[in-house]
Design an enzyme around this catalytic site. Structure first.
Site, PDB file in Angstrom:
ATOM      1  N   ASP A  79       0.654  -0.882  -4.796  1.00  0.00           N
ATOM      2  CA  ASP A  79      -0.288  -1.925  -4.388  1.00  0.00           C
ATOM      3  C   ASP A  79       0.456  -3.258  -4.290  1.00  0.00           C
ATOM      4  OD1 ASP A  79      -2.534  -3.469  -3.923  1.00  0.00           O
ATOM      5  OD2 ASP A  79      -3.719  -2.531  -5.503  1.00  0.00           O
ATOM      6  N   ASP A  80       0.560  -3.788  -3.083  1.00  0.00           N
ATOM      7  CA  ASP A  80       1.216  -5.090  -2.841  1.00  0.00           C
ATOM      8  C   ASP A  80       2.722  -5.058  -3.086  1.00  0.00           C
ATOM      9  OD1 ASP A  80      -1.386  -5.901  -2.440  1.00  0.00           O
ATOM     10  OD2 ASP A  80      -1.388  -7.473  -3.954  1.00  0.00           O
TER      11      ASP A  80
ATOM     12  N   ASP B 240       0.552  -0.319   0.151  1.00  0.00           N
ATOM     13  CA  ASP B 240      -0.638  -0.546   0.985  1.00  0.00           C
ATOM     14  C   ASP B 240      -0.525  -1.777   1.866  1.00  0.00           C
ATOM     15  OD1 ASP B 240      -0.868  -2.434  -1.047  1.00  0.00           O
ATOM     16  OD2 ASP B 240      -3.005  -2.106  -1.370  1.00  0.00           O
ATOM     17  N   ASN B 241       0.411  -2.671   1.579  1.00  0.00           N
ATOM     18  CA  ASN B 241       0.665  -3.858   2.402  1.00  0.00           C
ATOM     19  C   ASN B 241       1.895  -4.546   1.841  1.00  0.00           C
ATOM     20  OD1 ASN B 241      -2.277  -4.659   0.810  1.00  0.00           O
ATOM     21  ND2 ASN B 241      -0.452  -5.802   0.229  1.00  0.00           N
TER      22      ASN B 241
ATOM     23  N   HIS C  37     -11.345   1.533  -3.996  1.00  0.00           N
ATOM     24  CA  HIS C  37     -11.629   0.307  -3.234  1.00  0.00           C
ATOM     25  C   HIS C  37     -12.137   0.559  -1.818  1.00  0.00           C
ATOM     26  CE1 HIS C  37     -10.600  -4.270  -3.300  1.00  0.00           C
ATOM     27  NE2 HIS C  37     -11.888  -3.991  -3.433  1.00  0.00           N
TER      28      HIS C  37
ATOM     29  N   CYS D 186      -5.521  -4.273   1.366  1.00  0.00           N
ATOM     30  CA  CYS D 186      -5.667  -2.970   0.727  1.00  0.00           C
ATOM     31  C   CYS D 186      -6.768  -2.054   1.247  1.00  0.00           C
ATOM     32  CB  CYS D 186      -5.812  -3.160  -0.771  1.00  0.00           C
ATOM     33  SG  CYS D 186      -7.215  -4.169  -1.258  1.00  0.00           S
TER      34      CYS D 186
END
Length: 444
Positions: A31-32, A264-265, A121, A69
């Site tokens: 994540d990130d 995710d990004n 999410h 996300c």
């Protein structure tokens, strides 16, 4: 000696095993995590597990996510651009229509057991949770990234979000350890059926607060309280991936399992002690997400927001190396479905493509367009090699930038003013791609 080298060159590809009809699939999503946050891209925090998986597997050097996300997760689960569902921002409302044929549901039609352990999410109420969209077992955060020790989301109606099979629970322990432990235990309970394990970690999403065990291992060259916490979070994440791989090996599942790792990004430089999380002693200061040399960061359609680390590893089946052609998060559902023999009963309107022929079987990549939408539809991008168009705003007031993305991968020179014909063509292609947006918005 020459004869030995010749035989190795000719025969090595033949030694690779053919993929079995129904391999196990483990998809791990950070994540990130920024482009340069990993060791194999020069990161300042050691990631020996990921480095080894990348070196012994296939690195996808132009793998694209969404800018944030929830959209990336929608794209993975459906094989479609997130904007088709009107999903462009992190969101707590249900993201997908009830009749969506998701990736886990598709795999279940050919006998797969399915599990999510980590961050969902795509709907932060229990009745919108992962078990309603194809997961036999689910665990973790229904909402977004949580405080690593209290497991709370932002203050508000979705703050209490930690769950197992859509029942809210209270647990102690660090979120990275808990997610990895659940994944390993689920793997250990498998008895023969093929499985799909989806592990969307919360690391390295804010707020970061790591055990001293990990902070003490951060190289001395990394200075500053938040920077050291962030580096420790990356190292902790790397170790968690190692635990999952070790569990596959221990259970005799590794030889029949395709492992994918990505983010995710792009990385973020948001305030660690912000965004309305319940206080828990978080260090103040910006995160140190590193996307260099790519331009910009999470939330944007520039390369730093969407081009992310990605590797696939399957000893004996996936040949080590680098794959340089552009691919996108929406490609994994068509790829997995083709690999395991899913035959959808209706057209699923995939925007993604089956990557297996080009990644593993030696087929040349086909020319394609990658379409990206930023939060609130405020920006769009279209990559159609060698060009990438960036559009800010819409209608007559829209502003456009054009980059030769092959010659200028870091988007340093806007050539829109010098390439009028190319600009016009790319704008029309973008307009056509955008027509299908919001064609599958979830309704009550």
């Amino acid at each position: 000696m020459h004869r030995i080298l010749f035989l190795l060159t000719i025969c090595f590809p033949l030694l690779l095993r053919a993929a079995p009809a129904k391999p196990n699939i483990v998809f791990i999503m950070a994540d990130d995590l920024g482009w340069a946050d990993v060791g194999f891209h020069g990161g300042n925090a050691p990631t020996p597990v990921l480095d080894k998986l990348a070196a012994e597997g296939l690195e996808l050097t132009h793998h694209y996510s969404a800018p944030v996300c929830s959209p990336t997760r929608a794209g993975l689960m459906t094989g479609r651009c997130w904007s088709r569902f009107g999903v462009t921002t992190p969101q707590n409302e249900r993201a997908l229509p009830w009749d969506t044929m998701t990736l886990p549901l598709a795999l279940k039609t050919v006998g797969y057991e399915t599990c999510l352990t980590g961050k969902w999410h795509l709907g932060s109420k229990a009745e919108w949770g992962p078990n309603h969209f194809g997961f036999d077992h689910s665990y973790g955060s229904l909402a977004g990234g949580v405080g690593p020790w209290d497991h709370h989301y932002k203050k508000g109606p979705f703050m209490e979000t930690w769950q197992r099979n859509e029942k809210l629970i209270q647990e102690t322990g660090h979120v990275t350890d808990l997610i990895a432990k659940e994944a390993c235990e689920w793997l250990g309970a498998r008895k023969g059926a093929p499985f799909f394990l989806y592990v969307p970690m919360t690391a390295v999403h804010l707020p970061v607060k790591e055990p001293e065990e990990w902070v003490s291992k951060v190289p001395a060259s990394v200075t500053g309280a938040v920077a050291r916490q962030y580096a420790a979070c990356i190292m902790h994440l790397d170790a968690a991936v190692g635990q999952i791989v070790a569990a596959l090996e221990k259970n005799g599942q590794r030889d029949n399992t395709l492992v994918i790792f990505t983010s995710d990004n792009g990385g973020s430089t948001a305030e660690n002690n912000g965004q309305a999380y319940p206080p828990d002693g978080y260090e103040s200061g910006p995160l140190t997400g590193n996307n260099k040399p790519l331009r910009n960061e999470k939330g944007t359609v520039y390369e730093g927001g969407t081009r992310v680390p990605c590797l696939m590893n399957w000893p004996g089946v996936v040949k080590p190396g680098k794959h340089e052609a552009p691919v996108q998060i929406i490609d994994w559902m068509p790829t997995f479905c083709a690999l395991v023999g899913v035959k959808p009963a209706k057209d699923l309107k995939w925007d993604g493509v089956n990557l297996w022929p080009q990644l593993v079987e030696g087929a040349p990549p086909q020319p394609r367009m990658l379409y990206t939408v930023a939060p609130g539809f405020k920006s769009r991008a279209l990559r159609c090699d060698p060009w990438k168009l960036v559009e800010h705003g819409s209608g007559e007031k829209a502003k456009h930038e054009l980059y030769d993305i092959l010659a200028d991968p870091n988007e340093t020179k806007d050539v829109a003013g010098q390439q009028a014909d190319v600009l016009a063509t790319m704008k029309e292609r973008l307009r056509v791609k955008a027509r299908a947006d919001r064609d599958a918005v979830a309704k009550d």
